[in-house]
Design a protein around this motif. Structure first.
Motif, PDB file in Angstrom:
ATOM      1  N   PRO A  54       0.811  -1.230   0.000  1.00 27.50           N
ATOM      2  CA  PRO A  54       0.000   0.000   0.000  1.00 27.50           C
ATOM      3  C   PRO A  54       0.839   1.272   0.000  1.00 27.50           C
ATOM      4  CG  PRO A  54      -0.954  -1.623   1.484  1.00 27.50           C
ATOM      5  CD  PRO A  54       0.357  -2.188   1.021  1.00 27.50           C
ATOM      6  N   GLY A  55       1.928   1.276   0.766  1.00 31.03           N
ATOM      7  CA  GLY A  55       2.772   2.468   0.797  1.00 31.03           C
ATOM      8  C   GLY A  55       3.473   2.716  -0.518  1.00 31.03           C
ATOM      9  N   THR A  56       3.913   1.638  -1.169  1.00 33.11           N
ATOM     10  CA  THR A  56       4.574   1.785  -2.465  1.00 33.11           C
ATOM     11  C   THR A  56       3.580   2.271  -3.521  1.00 33.11           C
ATOM     12  OG1 THR A  56       6.105   0.014  -1.859  1.00 33.11           O
ATOM     13  CG2 THR A  56       5.982   0.592  -4.187  1.00 33.11           C
ATOM     14  N   PHE A  57       2.343   1.787  -3.443  1.00 29.32           N
ATOM     15  CA  PHE A  57       1.327   2.255  -4.389  1.00 29.32           C
ATOM     16  C   PHE A  57       1.127   3.761  -4.257  1.00 29.32           C
ATOM     17  CE2 PHE A  57      -3.119   3.498  -5.045  1.00 29.32           C
ATOM     18  CZ  PHE A  57      -3.195   3.306  -6.425  1.00 29.32           C
ATOM     19  N   ILE A  58       1.110   4.278  -3.032  1.00 34.72           N
ATOM     20  CA  ILE A  58       0.968   5.721  -2.836  1.00 34.72           C
ATOM     21  C   ILE A  58       2.123   6.454  -3.503  1.00 34.72           C
ATOM     22  CG2 ILE A  58       1.028   7.556  -1.091  1.00 34.72           C
ATOM     23  CD1 ILE A  58      -0.528   5.676   0.757  1.00 34.72           C
ATOM     24  N   ALA A  59       3.343   5.910  -3.378  1.00 32.87           N
ATOM     25  CA  ALA A  59       4.500   6.547  -4.004  1.00 32.87           C
ATOM     26  C   ALA A  59       4.355   6.583  -5.521  1.00 32.87           C
ATOM     27  CB  ALA A  59       5.777   5.804  -3.606  1.00 32.87           C
ATOM     28  N   VAL A  60       3.846   5.494  -6.104  1.00 26.57           N
ATOM     29  CA  VAL A  60       3.647   5.464  -7.553  1.00 26.57           C
ATOM     30  C   VAL A  60       2.558   6.454  -7.949  1.00 26.57           C
ATOM     31  CG1 VAL A  60       2.997   4.018  -9.514  1.00 26.57           C
ATOM     32  CG2 VAL A  60       4.410   3.068  -7.690  1.00 26.57           C
ATOM     33  N   ALA A  61       1.472   6.482  -7.197  1.00 26.98           N
ATOM     34  CA  ALA A  61       0.366   7.399  -7.501  1.00 26.98           C
ATOM     35  C   ALA A  61       0.793   8.855  -7.412  1.00 26.98           C
ATOM     36  CB  ALA A  61      -0.802   7.128  -6.558  1.00 26.98           C
ATOM     37  N   LYS A  62       1.862   9.109  -6.648  1.00 25.75           N
ATOM     38  CA  LYS A  62       2.348  10.481  -6.497  1.00 25.75           C
ATOM     39  C   LYS A  62       3.577  10.767  -7.347  1.00 25.75           C
ATOM     40  CE  LYS A  62       0.239  11.519  -2.064  1.00 25.75           C
ATOM     41  NZ  LYS A  62       0.415  12.130  -0.737  1.00 25.75           N
ATOM     42  N   GLY A  63       3.881   9.839  -8.297  1.00 22.47           N
ATOM     43  CA  GLY A  63       4.898  10.193  -9.284  1.00 22.47           C
ATOM     44  C   GLY A  63       6.113   9.303  -9.403  1.00 22.47           C
ATOM     45  N   MET A  64       6.286   8.289  -8.542  1.00 25.30           N
ATOM     46  CA  MET A  64       7.436   7.390  -8.686  1.00 25.30           C
ATOM     47  C   MET A  64       7.174   6.446  -9.864  1.00 25.30           C
ATOM     48  SD  MET A  64       9.172   4.655  -6.026  1.00 25.30           S
ATOM     49  CE  MET A  64       8.030   3.318  -6.449  1.00 25.30           C
ATOM     50  N   GLU A  65       7.961   6.573 -10.923  1.00 27.78           N
ATOM     51  CA  GLU A  65       7.703   5.827 -12.145  1.00 27.78           C
ATOM     52  C   GLU A  65       8.478   4.513 -12.186  1.00 27.78           C
ATOM     53  OE1 GLU A  65       8.367   8.522 -15.390  1.00 27.78           O
ATOM     54  OE2 GLU A  65       6.541   9.656 -14.926  1.00 27.78           O
ATOM     55  N   MET A  66       7.931   3.536 -12.922  1.00 26.77           N
ATOM     56  CA  MET A  66       8.501   2.191 -13.031  1.00 26.77           C
ATOM     57  C   MET A  66       8.592   1.777 -14.495  1.00 26.77           C
ATOM     58  SD  MET A  66       6.169   0.115 -10.282  1.00 26.77           S
ATOM     59  CE  MET A  66       6.379   0.242  -8.497  1.00 26.77           C
ATOM     60  N   ASN A  67       9.669   1.082 -14.825  1.00 21.49           N
ATOM     61  CA  ASN A  67       9.762   0.375 -16.097  1.00 21.49           C
ATOM     62  C   ASN A  67       9.596  -1.111 -15.807  1.00 21.49           C
ATOM     63  OD1 ASN A  67      10.391   2.740 -17.608  1.00 21.49           O
ATOM     64  ND2 ASN A  67      12.524   2.581 -16.932  1.00 21.49           N
ATOM     65  N   ILE A  68       8.634  -1.762 -16.408  1.00 23.10           N
ATOM     66  CA  ILE A  68       8.387  -3.172 -16.152  1.00 23.10           C
ATOM     67  C   ILE A  68       9.242  -4.009 -17.102  1.00 23.10           C
ATOM     68  CG2 ILE A  68       6.656  -4.982 -15.936  1.00 23.10           C
ATOM     69  CD1 ILE A  68       6.340  -2.590 -13.998  1.00 23.10           C
ATOM     70  N   VAL A  69      10.012  -4.931 -16.524  1.00 27.46           N
ATOM     71  CA  VAL A  69      10.890  -5.798 -17.309  1.00 27.46           C
ATOM     72  C   VAL A  69      10.616  -7.254 -16.945  1.00 27.46           C
ATOM     73  CG1 VAL A  69      12.681  -4.019 -17.466  1.00 27.46           C
ATOM     74  CG2 VAL A  69      12.778  -5.698 -15.612  1.00 27.46           C
ATOM     75  N   ALA A  70      11.144  -8.150 -17.747  1.00 24.16           N
ATOM     76  CA  ALA A  70      11.013  -9.575 -17.459  1.00 24.16           C
ATOM     77  C   ALA A  70      11.867  -9.932 -16.249  1.00 24.16           C
ATOM     78  CB  ALA A  70      11.447 -10.400 -18.669  1.00 24.16           C
ATOM     79  N   PRO A  71      11.380 -10.821 -15.397  1.00 17.92           N
ATOM     80  CA  PRO A  71      12.163 -11.204 -14.217  1.00 17.92           C
ATOM     81  C   PRO A  71      13.392 -12.010 -14.598  1.00 17.92           C
ATOM     82  CG  PRO A  71      10.193 -12.558 -14.391  1.00 17.92           C
ATOM     83  CD  PRO A  71      10.072 -11.502 -15.431  1.00 17.92           C
ATOM     84  N   SER A  72      14.435 -11.871 -13.810  1.00 14.62           N
ATOM     85  CA  SER A  72      15.644 -12.674 -13.997  1.00 14.62           C
ATOM     86  C   SER A  72      16.174 -13.103 -12.638  1.00 14.62           C
ATOM     87  CB  SER A  72      16.711 -11.898 -14.775  1.00 14.62           C
ATOM     88  OG  SER A  72      16.999 -10.658 -14.163  1.00 14.62           O
ATOM     89  N   ARG A  73      16.955 -14.149 -12.641  1.00 11.95           N
ATOM     90  CA  ARG A  73      17.344 -14.831 -11.415  1.00 11.95           C
ATOM     91  C   ARG A  73      18.419 -14.075 -10.638  1.00 11.95           C
ATOM     92  NH1 ARG A  73      16.781 -19.640  -9.017  1.00 11.95           N
ATOM     93  NH2 ARG A  73      18.537 -20.515  -7.864  1.00 11.95           N
ATOM     94  N   ILE A  74      18.391 -14.248  -9.310  1.00  6.34           N
ATOM     95  CA  ILE A  74      19.462 -13.800  -8.426  1.00  6.34           C
ATOM     96  C   ILE A  74      20.057 -15.046  -7.771  1.00  6.34           C
ATOM     97  CG2 ILE A  74      20.026 -12.571  -6.298  1.00  6.34           C
ATOM     98  CD1 ILE A  74      17.884 -10.543  -6.984  1.00  6.34           C
ATOM     99  N   ASN A  75      21.334 -15.285  -7.989  1.00  3.06           N
ATOM    100  CA  ASN A  75      22.017 -16.411  -7.357  1.00  3.06           C
ATOM    101  C   ASN A  75      22.757 -15.946  -6.114  1.00  3.06           C
ATOM    102  OD1 ASN A  75      21.384 -18.477  -9.321  1.00  3.06           O
ATOM    103  ND2 ASN A  75      22.813 -17.456 -10.703  1.00  3.06           N
ATOM    104  N   TRP A  76      22.834 -16.820  -5.128  1.00  3.33           N
ATOM    105  CA  TRP A  76      23.600 -16.501  -3.932  1.00  3.33           C
ATOM    106  C   TRP A  76      25.099 -16.519  -4.233  1.00  3.33           C
ATOM    107  CZ3 TRP A  76      20.954 -20.349  -0.020  1.00  3.33           C
ATOM    108  CH2 TRP A  76      19.653 -19.892   0.262  1.00  3.33           C
ATOM    109  N   PRO A  77      25.895 -15.711  -3.512  1.00  3.15           N
ATOM    110  CA  PRO A  77      27.340 -15.850  -3.612  1.00  3.15           C
ATOM    111  C   PRO A  77      27.753 -17.295  -3.290  1.00  3.15           C
ATOM    112  CG  PRO A  77      26.787 -13.842  -2.432  1.00  3.15           C
ATOM    113  CD  PRO A  77      25.502 -14.609  -2.602  1.00  3.15           C
ATOM    114  N   PRO A  78      28.644 -17.888  -4.059  1.00  4.21           N
ATOM    115  CA  PRO A  78      29.017 -19.286  -3.812  1.00  4.21           C
ATOM    116  C   PRO A  78      29.427 -19.593  -2.375  1.00  4.21           C
ATOM    117  CG  PRO A  78      29.843 -18.588  -5.944  1.00  4.21           C
ATOM    118  CD  PRO A  78      29.275 -17.364  -5.288  1.00  4.21           C
ATOM    119  N   PRO A  79      30.195 -18.716  -1.674  1.00  7.45           N
ATOM    120  CA  PRO A  79      30.522 -19.039  -0.282  1.00  7.45           C
ATOM    121  C   PRO A  79      29.289 -19.117   0.618  1.00  7.45           C
ATOM    122  CG  PRO A  79      32.023 -17.371  -1.130  1.00  7.45           C
ATOM    123  CD  PRO A  79      30.911 -17.505  -2.130  1.00  7.45           C
TER     124      PRO A  79
END
Length: 432
Positions: free
Chosen positions: A53-78
């Motif tokens: 809900p708080g993030t939605f308020i930020a978007v409604a008040k002007g915080m813009e987003m570019n929507i992209v395809a998701p991609s993976r995050i791998n953990w550091p090997p250690p």
């Protein structure tokens, strides 16, 4: 974790995690966005159900987003290796709050939504997340205070610059000696140390700063000290202030980097899991103030659909009193274990503050880094906003800052700071 193939070889933890992710029931989310979409205040309604809900308020008040395809995050090997080595011995204590058997890595890599204590395990996972396990030194980061002003250019209210935001972990270490536990842990009982000093700007606060110790003993509260420019003296800070009193304007210490208050002082309730939007692979570094909300947040950047756990956090009145938040809703990325956003509610149950974090994943914090370069990709936070949604005042911190002399900023698990940095003597010396 001890599953065997017929050949006797251990099945990799990543394979097990994928299996459980596929069998973990997802809360339906009717996606109203697709890669290539651009979200502005005009079409903010498209993401109402896909952010907090708080993030939605930020978007409604002007915080813009570019929507992209998701991609993976791998953990550091250690970190991955430590998880596979130690996680099978970790369990919750009989009080279902403390950890037993933890050494390093992620405590609970496999989660069961039917486990009555799954929320507590999720929160322990996000405390021991892969972003920085040993030490971190964030240099010359700056925080800009501005009021949400839809459609307007940035109009700064104040600007703060701090020399170091640093941390040192005494256990859970995976990359820098001593490994995996600092011998001092058995003597001091300190789980981790944090510091923010010296303040470089504004001039009237120059030299101010603070340090904090967190103890593994669940019954022992944090110790904290502050050096104030006005008095030129060190004073002890009440633990409650770390969560309820403003630090850098709308920030408090317990939300600098996600929800970070002492876990044994809170109750956790599992609200479910959901596919939602998060900034996991930010492209801008340094991040830039939004030109469409008065500079209250950082934008525009890439947002993608992520699998998030949602946990309600409430203070335990028998352990800690005076907290101004009645509850906090914590959103946790189930792969990178960062908090894309955190919403806090006041004592009337009304939304009060939201923190929004722009995360990225690469082998260096900025493209032209010369020192902070790693042999594998890892996570970095490039910007974080703390917004008082009731007043519209926001403090956005940039890592690195757009105008700071140290552009690499992030030094993670490089031994850039040791325990001597987290003393009142060092704090006082830097303040003078």
């Amino acid at each position: 974790l001890n599953m065997k193939k017929p050949s006797g070889r251990r099945i990799p933890l990543s394979v097990i995690a994928v299996f459980f992710a596929l069998t973990f029931p997802l809360t339906p989310a009717h996606a109203q966005v697709k890669p290539g979409d651009r979200i502005t205040a005009k079409n903010a309604e498209q993401v109402r159900a896909l952010v907090s809900p708080g993030t939605f308020i930020a978007v409604a008040k002007g915080m813009e987003m570019n929507i992209v395809a998701p991609s993976r995050i791998n953990w550091p090997p250690p970190f991955q290796d430590a998880t596979e080595k130690y996680s099978s011995q970790v369990r919750l204590a009989p009080d279902h709050r403390d950890l037993i058997g933890y050494v390093a890595g992620q405590p609970f890599p496999i989660l069961d939504p039917n486990d009555p204590y799954v929320a507590t395990k999720i929160m322990w996972n996000q405390y021991f997340k892969p972003i920085a396990t040993d030490d971190a030194d964030l240099r010359f980061f700056e925080c800009q205070v501005a009021k949400q002003n839809p459609g307007a250019e940035q109009a700064l209210m104040t600007l703060t610059e701090v020399g170091h935001l640093a941390a040192y972990s005494d256990l859970g270490r995976t990359e820098v000696e001593p490994l995996p536990v600092d011998p001092d842990f058995k003597i001091s009982g300190i789980w981790g140390r944090a510091a923010a000093y010296p303040t470089l700007a504004p001039a009237e606060d120059r030299g101010s700063g603070a340090i904090r110790y967190r103890y593994w003993d669940g019954n022992r509260g944090d110790d904290a000290w502050a050096f104030l420019a006005g008095t030129r003296r060190v004073r002890r800070v009440n633990e409650v202030i770390m969560s309820s009193s403003p630090g850098l304007s709308t920030w408090d210490a317990d939300h600098a980097g996600g929800f970070g208050a002492k876990p044994q002082e809170y109750n956790f309730k599992y609200l479910g899991d959901k596919n939602m939007l998060a900034c996991a692979h930010a492209q801008n570094s340094p991040a830039q103030p939004c030109k469409t909300d008065g500079g209250a947040t950082a934008c525009d950047d890439d947002w993608e659909m992520r699998h998030l756990y949602v946990v309600e956090v409430t203070p335990r009145p028998e352990r800690i009193q005076g907290i101004l938040q009645s509850k906090t809703i914590v959103y946790v990325d189930g792969e990178g274990w960062f908090n894309p956003y955190v919403d806090s509610y006041d004592q009337k149950g009304e939304l009060w503050k939201t923190q929004i974090y722009l995360n990225t994943y690469r082998d260096r914090p900025v493209p032209d880094a010369k020192i902070a370069v790693y042999p594998f990709k890892r996570e970095f936070i490039v910007a974080a906003s703390s917004i008082d949604v009731q007043s519209g005042v926001s403090t956005t911190c940039y890592l690195p800052g757009p105008d700071t002399p140290e552009r690499e900023c992030w030094y993670i698990n490089m031994g850039a700071v040791d325990k001597s940095f987290f003393t009142t003597e060092a704090l006082t010396k830097a303040g003078h």
